[in-house]
Design an enzyme around this catalytic site. Structure first.
Site, PDB file in Angstrom:
ATOM      1  N   ALA A  79       0.871  -1.181   0.000  1.00 44.92           N
ATOM      2  CA  ALA A  79       0.000   0.000   0.000  1.00 44.92           C
ATOM      3  C   ALA A  79       0.905   1.227   0.000  1.00 44.92           C
ATOM      4  O   ALA A  79       2.062   1.164   0.440  1.00 44.92           O
ATOM      5  CB  ALA A  79      -0.890  -0.021   1.229  1.00 44.92           C
ATOM      6  N   GLY A 139       0.570  -5.060   0.891  1.00 46.51           N
ATOM      7  CA  GLY A 139      -0.639  -5.116   0.078  1.00 46.51           C
ATOM      8  C   GLY A 139      -0.396  -5.713  -1.296  1.00 46.51           C
ATOM      9  O   GLY A 139      -1.312  -6.253  -1.913  1.00 46.51           O
ATOM     10  N   GLU A 183      -0.687  -9.316  -0.744  1.00 48.73           N
ATOM     11  CA  GLU A 183      -2.110  -9.578  -0.493  1.00 48.73           C
ATOM     12  C   GLU A 183      -2.913  -9.513  -1.786  1.00 48.73           C
ATOM     13  O   GLU A 183      -3.823 -10.313  -2.005  1.00 48.73           O
ATOM     14  CB  GLU A 183      -2.639  -8.568   0.542  1.00 48.73           C
ATOM     15  CG  GLU A 183      -2.018  -8.806   1.912  1.00 48.73           C
ATOM     16  CD  GLU A 183      -2.353  -7.719   2.927  1.00 48.73           C
ATOM     17  OE1 GLU A 183      -2.331  -6.523   2.554  1.00 48.73           O
ATOM     18  OE2 GLU A 183      -2.634  -8.064   4.090  1.00 48.73           O
ATOM     19  N   GLU A 227       4.900  -5.261   6.961  1.00 55.15           N
ATOM     20  CA  GLU A 227       4.175  -4.219   7.707  1.00 55.15           C
ATOM     21  C   GLU A 227       4.706  -4.031   9.121  1.00 55.15           C
ATOM     22  O   GLU A 227       4.677  -2.933   9.666  1.00 55.15           O
ATOM     23  CB  GLU A 227       2.668  -4.556   7.764  1.00 55.15           C
ATOM     24  CG  GLU A 227       1.923  -4.389   6.449  1.00 55.15           C
ATOM     25  CD  GLU A 227       1.902  -5.632   5.585  1.00 55.15           C
ATOM     26  OE1 GLU A 227       2.764  -6.532   5.768  1.00 55.15           O
ATOM     27  OE2 GLU A 227       1.027  -5.718   4.703  1.00 55.15           O
TER      28      GLU A 227
HETATM   29  N1  CO8 Z   1       4.593   3.236  -0.720  1.00 55.97           N
HETATM   30  C1  CO8 Z   1       4.974   4.408  -1.252  1.00 55.97           C
HETATM   31  N2  CO8 Z   1       6.105   4.555  -1.981  1.00 55.97           N
HETATM   32  C2  CO8 Z   1       6.872   3.465  -2.165  1.00 55.97           C
HETATM   33  C3  CO8 Z   1       6.557   2.227  -1.641  1.00 55.97           C
HETATM   34  C4  CO8 Z   1       5.344   2.121  -0.883  1.00 55.97           C
HETATM   35  N3  CO8 Z   1       4.906   0.958  -0.364  1.00 55.97           N
HETATM   36  N4  CO8 Z   1       7.521   1.344  -1.957  1.00 55.97           N
HETATM   37  C5  CO8 Z   1       8.415   2.020  -2.696  1.00 55.97           C
HETATM   38  N5  CO8 Z   1       8.046   3.307  -2.813  1.00 55.97           N
HETATM   39  C6  CO8 Z   1       8.739   4.378  -3.510  1.00 55.97           C
HETATM   40  C7  CO8 Z   1       9.948   4.853  -2.729  1.00 55.97           C
HETATM   41  O1  CO8 Z   1       9.569   5.764  -1.722  1.00 55.97           O
HETATM   42  C8  CO8 Z   1      10.770   5.474  -3.833  1.00 55.97           C
HETATM   43  O2  CO8 Z   1      10.239   6.740  -4.135  1.00 55.97           O
HETATM   44  P1  CO8 Z   1      11.232   8.016  -4.264  1.00 55.97           P
HETATM   45  O3  CO8 Z   1      12.091   7.686  -5.462  1.00 55.97           O
HETATM   46  O4  CO8 Z   1      10.293   9.157  -4.484  1.00 55.97           O
HETATM   47  O5  CO8 Z   1      12.023   8.075  -2.999  1.00 55.97           O
HETATM   48  C9  CO8 Z   1      10.500   4.572  -5.027  1.00 55.97           C
HETATM   49  O6  CO8 Z   1       9.267   3.887  -4.734  1.00 55.97           O
HETATM   50  C10 CO8 Z   1      11.565   3.517  -5.238  1.00 55.97           C
HETATM   51  O7  CO8 Z   1      11.739   2.825  -4.022  1.00 55.97           O
HETATM   52  P2  CO8 Z   1      13.173   2.585  -3.343  1.00 55.97           P
HETATM   53  O8  CO8 Z   1      14.085   3.720  -3.662  1.00 55.97           O
HETATM   54  O9  CO8 Z   1      12.925   2.293  -1.887  1.00 55.97           O
HETATM   55  O10 CO8 Z   1      13.634   1.287  -4.149  1.00 55.97           O
HETATM   56  P3  CO8 Z   1      14.624   0.147  -3.638  1.00 55.97           P
HETATM   57  O11 CO8 Z   1      14.882  -0.698  -4.842  1.00 55.97           O
HETATM   58  O12 CO8 Z   1      15.783   0.724  -2.930  1.00 55.97           O
HETATM   59  O13 CO8 Z   1      13.801  -0.692  -2.545  1.00 55.97           O
HETATM   60  C11 CO8 Z   1      11.829  -1.845  -1.687  1.00 55.97           C
HETATM   61  C12 CO8 Z   1      12.654  -1.417  -2.947  1.00 55.97           C
HETATM   62  C13 CO8 Z   1      12.628  -2.842  -0.860  1.00 55.97           C
HETATM   63  C14 CO8 Z   1      10.569  -2.499  -2.200  1.00 55.97           C
HETATM   64  C15 CO8 Z   1      11.524  -0.592  -0.835  1.00 55.97           C
HETATM   65  O14 CO8 Z   1      10.967   0.410  -1.687  1.00 55.97           O
HETATM   66  C16 CO8 Z   1      10.511  -0.836   0.266  1.00 55.97           C
HETATM   67  O15 CO8 Z   1      10.872  -1.382   1.289  1.00 55.97           O
HETATM   68  N6  CO8 Z   1       9.244  -0.415   0.056  1.00 55.97           N
HETATM   69  C17 CO8 Z   1       8.215  -0.528   1.079  1.00 55.97           C
HETATM   70  C18 CO8 Z   1       7.735  -1.956   1.218  1.00 55.97           C
HETATM   71  C19 CO8 Z   1       6.683  -2.052   2.312  1.00 55.97           C
HETATM   72  O16 CO8 Z   1       6.943  -1.807   3.462  1.00 55.97           O
HETATM   73  N7  CO8 Z   1       5.444  -2.435   1.916  1.00 55.97           N
HETATM   74  C20 CO8 Z   1       4.333  -2.580   2.841  1.00 55.97           C
HETATM   75  C21 CO8 Z   1       3.501  -1.337   2.859  1.00 55.97           C
HETATM   76  S1  CO8 Z   1       2.215  -1.386   4.081  1.00 55.97           S
HETATM   77  C22 CO8 Z   1       0.954  -2.250   3.327  1.00 55.97           C
HETATM   78  O17 CO8 Z   1       1.094  -2.705   2.226  1.00 55.97           O
HETATM   79  C23 CO8 Z   1      -0.335  -2.395   4.095  1.00 55.97           C
HETATM   80  C24 CO8 Z   1      -1.359  -3.181   3.271  1.00 55.97           C
HETATM   81  C25 CO8 Z   1      -2.765  -2.725   3.532  1.00 55.97           C
HETATM   82  C26 CO8 Z   1      -3.802  -3.488   2.752  1.00 55.97           C
HETATM   83  C27 CO8 Z   1      -3.679  -3.415   1.240  1.00 55.97           C
HETATM   84  C28 CO8 Z   1      -4.816  -4.145   0.550  1.00 55.97           C
HETATM   85  C29 CO8 Z   1      -4.496  -4.632  -0.815  1.00 55.97           C
END
Ligand code: CO8
Length: 257
Positions: free
Chosen positions: A65, A108, A111, A131
């Protein structure tokens, strides 16, 4: 129709939805989920479509998400407005939906994949429920569908540590049905979808319903429902055609598609 966050195409009898927010690794925003729900509803209502493929990019199916969109929400805003209450459109689809997962399928994103009926993974796929590292827990099946798919031990491991699982581990654990080279992912998923779309539509929908029932009911009730659906299909022309074609050593030509 043109969407802001997804690209929608059709390939013969298969609908294709590509998540398309590359700058955010396809993070699921309210707008993206609304687009997916709408595109799926259109495919559901289109008799020419027999199955749908949901995919992302080579780098990310969906990285969860959108954290930036939800980070300032309060409890009343999430609870009273049921923030992700309508995010399960994929799980509500009656036609089969195949997830073609390359790269990250996290939170998400994982999911979303689990709401699909078949998950095909590229060799570079990574699944996880991170999460816990954000101070929350999964909100749309990461503790429930995952536990049913891969059991308690690995689900606890993934949900409590937030570690990622690669494609091989996901296949061994039972989360994905096949792992394919990353370059072939979309073709393989489209092939599987086309194969499903060629079958008798009532049989496909009843098969999906029956398998899903296995996760929602007792064995006795599930077996009863399965048998009822099996008998029901003898009322279709396609059953006559399918069995006649076998006896006549030819390919069936199903009409209800
Ligand atoms: N939300 C918003 N932005 C994101 C997300 C995210 N989940 N993941 C990546 N991005 C963005 C980064 O902020 C970045 O943006 P910017 O260039 O503006 O800084 C861009 O995407 C590229 O990301 P990274 O620079 O971090 O790329 P890396 O290759 O270094 O890392 C990762 C990739 C490991 C995937 C890393 O981006 C990461 O850890 N992302 C978050 C993963 C996470 O924690 N996901 C869980 C989110 S909570 C959730 O999903 C709750 C679910 C609720 C229900 C949903 C129902 C379907």
């Amino acid at each position: 129709m043109a969407y802001e966050n997804i690209i929608v195409e059709t390939r013969d009898e298969v609908g294709l939805i590509r998540l398309n927010r590359p700058a955010a690794l396809n993070a699921l925003s309210a707008g993206l989920v609304a687009d997916v729900n709408h595109a799926l509803e259109v495919f559901e209502g289109n008799n020419a479509i027999g199955a749908v493929v949901l995919t992302g990019s080579d780098k990310a199916f969906a990285a969860g998400a959108d954290i930036k969109e939800m980070k300032d929400l309060s409890f009343p805003e999430t609870y009273l407005e049921d923030f992700i209450g309508s995010w399960d459109g994929v799980a509500r689809a009656r036609k089969p939906v195949i997830a073609a997962v390359a790269g990250y399928a996290l939170g998400g994103g994982c999911e979303f994949a689990m709401m699909c009926d078949i998950v095909i993974a590229a060799e570079n796929a990574k699944f996880g429920q991170p999460e816990i590292t954000l101070g929350v827990i999964p909100g749309s099946g990461g503790t429930q569908r995952l536990a049913r798919a891969i059991g308690k031990a690995k689900t606890m491991d993934l949900c409590l540590t937030g570690r990622l699982m690669d494609a091989g581990e996901a296949e061994r654990a039972g989360l994905v049905s096949r792992v394919v080279p990353t370059a072939n992912l979309l073709d393989e998923a489209l092939k599987v979808a086309a194969q499903i779309a060629r079958q008798s539509r009532p049989a496909v929908l009843l098969a999906k319903e029956a398998v899903n029932l296995a996760f929602e009911t007792s064995l006795a009730e599930g077996l009863k429902a399965e048998r009822r659906s099996f008998y029901t299909l003898f009322a279709t022309e396609d059953q006559k055609e399918g069995m006649a074609a076998f006896a006549e050593k030819r390919r069936p030509r199903f009409k209800n598609r």
